[in-house]
Design an enzyme around this catalytic site. Structure first.
Site, PDB file in Angstrom:
ATOM      1  N   ASP A   1       1.075  -1.106  -0.139  1.00  0.00           N
ATOM      2  CA  ASP A   1       0.071  -0.027   0.400  1.00  0.00           C
ATOM      3  C   ASP A   1       1.048   1.651  -0.056  1.00  0.00           C
ATOM      4  OD1 ASP A   1      -1.916  -1.474   0.433  1.00  0.00           O
ATOM      5  OD2 ASP A   1      -3.021  -1.099   2.394  1.00  0.00           O
TER       6      ASP A   1
ATOM      7  N   ARG B   1       1.832  12.649  -5.355  1.00  0.00           N
ATOM      8  CA  ARG B   1       2.068  13.683  -6.344  1.00  0.00           C
ATOM      9  C   ARG B   1       0.895  13.054  -7.098  1.00  0.00           C
ATOM     10  NH1 ARG B   1       7.057  16.273  -6.988  1.00  0.00           N
ATOM     11  NH2 ARG B   1       7.637  17.500  -5.518  1.00  0.00           N
TER      12      ARG B   1
ATOM     13  N   HIS C   1      -4.766  -2.973   0.179  1.00  0.00           N
ATOM     14  CA  HIS C   1      -6.265  -2.435   1.091  1.00  0.00           C
ATOM     15  C   HIS C   1      -6.667  -1.475  -0.140  1.00  0.00           C
ATOM     16  CE1 HIS C   1      -8.042  -1.418   5.314  1.00  0.00           C
ATOM     17  NE2 HIS C   1      -8.883  -2.048   3.574  1.00  0.00           N
TER      18      HIS C   1
ATOM     19  N   HIS D   1      -4.420   5.238  -1.215  1.00  0.00           N
ATOM     20  CA  HIS D   1      -3.713   4.561  -2.279  1.00  0.00           C
ATOM     21  C   HIS D   1      -3.546   3.461  -3.211  1.00  0.00           C
ATOM     22  CE1 HIS D   1      -4.555   1.429   1.484  1.00  0.00           C
ATOM     23  NE2 HIS D   1      -3.774   2.367   2.536  1.00  0.00           N
TER      24      HIS D   1
ATOM     25  N   THR E   1      -4.220   3.925   9.957  1.00  0.00           N
ATOM     26  CA  THR E   1      -3.650   2.616   9.892  1.00  0.00           C
ATOM     27  C   THR E   1      -5.195   1.527  10.409  1.00  0.00           C
ATOM     28  OG1 THR E   1      -2.363   0.920   9.002  1.00  0.00           O
ATOM     29  CG2 THR E   1      -2.120   2.119  11.654  1.00  0.00           C
TER      30      THR E   1
ATOM     31  N   GLU F   1      -6.453 -13.648  10.861  1.00  0.00           N
ATOM     32  CA  GLU F   1      -5.455 -13.138  10.506  1.00  0.00           C
ATOM     33  C   GLU F   1      -5.351 -12.696  12.627  1.00  0.00           C
ATOM     34  OE1 GLU F   1      -3.782 -10.750   7.531  1.00  0.00           O
ATOM     35  OE2 GLU F   1      -2.537  -9.458   9.114  1.00  0.00           O
TER      36      GLU F   1
ATOM     37  N   HIS G   1       0.749  -6.516  11.346  1.00  0.00           N
ATOM     38  CA  HIS G   1      -0.513  -5.261  12.092  1.00  0.00           C
ATOM     39  C   HIS G   1       1.529  -4.932  13.343  1.00  0.00           C
ATOM     40  CE1 HIS G   1      -1.444  -0.990  12.942  1.00  0.00           C
ATOM     41  NE2 HIS G   1      -1.853  -1.520  12.271  1.00  0.00           N
ATOM     42  N   GLY G   2       2.278  -3.888  12.361  1.00  0.00           N
ATOM     43  CA  GLY G   2       2.861  -3.487  12.825  1.00  0.00           C
ATOM     44  C   GLY G   2       4.309  -4.446  13.225  1.00  0.00           C
TER      45      GLY G   2
ATOM     46  N   GLY H   1       3.905  -4.300   6.661  1.00  0.00           N
ATOM     47  CA  GLY H   1       3.904  -3.436   4.716  1.00  0.00           C
ATOM     48  C   GLY H   1       5.036  -2.787   5.744  1.00  0.00           C
TER      49      GLY H   1
HETATM   50  N1  PXP Z   1      -2.651  -7.016   7.735  1.00  0.00           N
HETATM   51  C1  PXP Z   1      -3.350  -6.177   7.953  1.00  0.00           C
HETATM   52  C2  PXP Z   1      -4.630  -7.009   8.097  1.00  0.00           C
HETATM   53  C3  PXP Z   1      -3.637  -4.951   8.165  1.00  0.00           C
HETATM   54  O1  PXP Z   1      -5.101  -4.105   7.845  1.00  0.00           O
HETATM   55  C4  PXP Z   1      -2.065  -4.613   7.799  1.00  0.00           C
HETATM   56  C5  PXP Z   1      -2.111  -3.029   7.431  1.00  0.00           C
HETATM   57  O2  PXP Z   1      -2.942  -2.448   6.202  1.00  0.00           O
HETATM   58  C6  PXP Z   1      -1.114  -5.357   7.765  1.00  0.00           C
HETATM   59  C7  PXP Z   1      -1.467  -6.527   8.338  1.00  0.00           C
HETATM   60  C8  PXP Z   1       0.375  -4.420   7.989  1.00  0.00           C
HETATM   61  O3  PXP Z   1       0.304  -3.360   9.662  1.00  0.00           O
HETATM   62  P1  PXP Z   1       1.881  -3.357   8.732  1.00  0.00           P
HETATM   63  O4  PXP Z   1       2.111  -2.032   7.702  1.00  0.00           O
HETATM   64  O5  PXP Z   1       1.508  -2.155  10.212  1.00  0.00           O
HETATM   65  O6  PXP Z   1       3.440  -4.172   9.044  1.00  0.00           O
END
Ligand code: PXP
Length: 237
Positions: free
Chosen positions: A9, A18, A43, A50, A100, A151, A191-192, A213
Site C-alpha cells: 500500500d 504527487r 488494501h 493509496h 492505519t 489473521e 500489523h506493526g 507492510g
Molecule cells: N495485515 C492487515 C490485515 C492490515 O490491515 C495491515 C495494515 O494494512 C497489515 C497486515 C500490515 O501492517 P503494517 O503496515 O503495520 O506492517
C-alpha cells in the site's frame, strides 16, 4: 517458520503524494514475488487513499503468487472484490479517519453482515480470512462465520513499550493461535511487525504467515525492496 506476505500500500501512498504515475505498485509487486515473498497484499480503502481499482486489475493479471486483498464489508468494495477475484480476501474494519487499521474486525457485533460477505466471497471461489484481535470469543465467532483462516492483529504486541507488556501480548497471541488451531482454523498474523519483533511471532506454533507492510517498505527506501524482503524472510524462517 512462517511465510511472508508483503503489503505494498505504501508504494501507492507515495505515488498518490504527487498524484502521478510513480512509483508504480505493480513494479513493487513483481519485485516482491521475485524476492521470494509468498504473497502480495493490498488494501482497497473506501477513500482510495493509496491502492486504486486499476491497480487491482493489473495485480490480478500479473502477480503469480497469492494476491491477498484487504477490504471492508461495504457493498461497493465487496462488488469490486467479486469482479477482481483475488486469491484471498481479508476482511478488516475500516474507519475513514484512522491512519492505519487500528484493531481487528468485531465479528461478534457484525456477525450477520460478516457471514453474508464471507458466503458471497466463497461463492466466487475467493478464500476468506478475518483480521481479528487475539480474543477467544472473536475466534469462536470467526469459526462460526465459515472462514477457514484468521489473521491475528499484532498491533498491541508491536506497540508494547517494555518487555513485560510485550511478553503479556505475546502470550495472548500464542493462546489465540492455539485455540484457533484447535478449531481447525489456519493462523496468520500482522500489523506493526518489524525487523525487531517479527521473528518471535513467526516462532509461534502453527503460525503460517506474517503480513508486513510499513516496516519493509520503510527499509526498502534505504536498501531496496528485494534486499528488505530477503532480510525479513531470513528473520522469520
Ligand atoms: N495485515 C492487515 C490485515 C492490515 O490491515 C495491515 C495494515 O494494512 C497489515 C497486515 C500490515 O501492517 P503494517 O503496515 O503495520 O506492517
Amino acid at each position: 517458520m512462517a511465510t511472508l506476505g508483503v503489503n505494498i500500500d505504501h508504494v501507492a501512498t507515495l505515488r498518490q503524494a504527487r498524484g502521478g504515475f510513480e512509483p508504480e505498485p505493480l513494479f513493487a509487486a513483481l519485485l516482491v514475488q521475485s524476492a521470494g515473498a509468498e504473497s502480495v497484499v493490498v488494501h482497497l480503502r473506501e477513500d482510495r487513499r493509496h491502492i486504486k481499482e486499476r491497480d487491482l486489475y493489473l495485480l490480478k493479471e500479473l502477480v503469480k503468487v497469492k494476491l491477498n486483498l484487504e477490504m471492508s464489508v461495504q457493498e461497493d468494495i465487496v462488488a469490486i472484490a467479486c469482479k477482481v477475484k483475488p486469491d484471498q480476501a481479508t476482511l478488516v474494519p475500516e474507519k475513514r479517519k484512522e491512519l492505519t487499521t487500528e484493531g481487528g474486525i468485531d465479528v461478534l457485533s457484525g456477525f450477520k453482515k460478516i457471514k453474508q460477505v464471507v458466503e458471497r466471497l466463497k461463492r466466487e471461489k475467493i478464500a476468506v480470512s478475518l483480521f481479528i484481535d487475539p480474543d477467544i470469543k472473536q475466534i469462536a465467532a470467526a469459526k462460526k462465520s465459515g472462514v477457514a483462516m484468521i489473521e491475528l492483529h499484532t498491533g498491541r504486541y508491536s506497540l508494547a513499550t517494555n518487555q513485560n507488556e510485550q511478553d503479556r501480548h505475546f502470550r495472548k497471541l500464542e493462546a489465540a493461535a492455539r485455540y484457533a488451531k484447535s478449531k481447525n482454523l489456519r493462523v496468520f498474523a500482522g500489523h506493526g511487525l518489524n525487523y525487531c519483533n517479527a521473528s518471535r511471532v513467526s516462532g509461534i506454533k502453527d503460525m503460517e504467515e506474517l503480513n508486513i507492510g510499513h516496516s519493509i517498505i520503510s527499509r526498502a527506501v534505504f536498501v531496496g525492496l528485494g534486499q528488505a524482503i530477503r532480510e525479513m524472510k531470513a528473520l522469520i524462517k
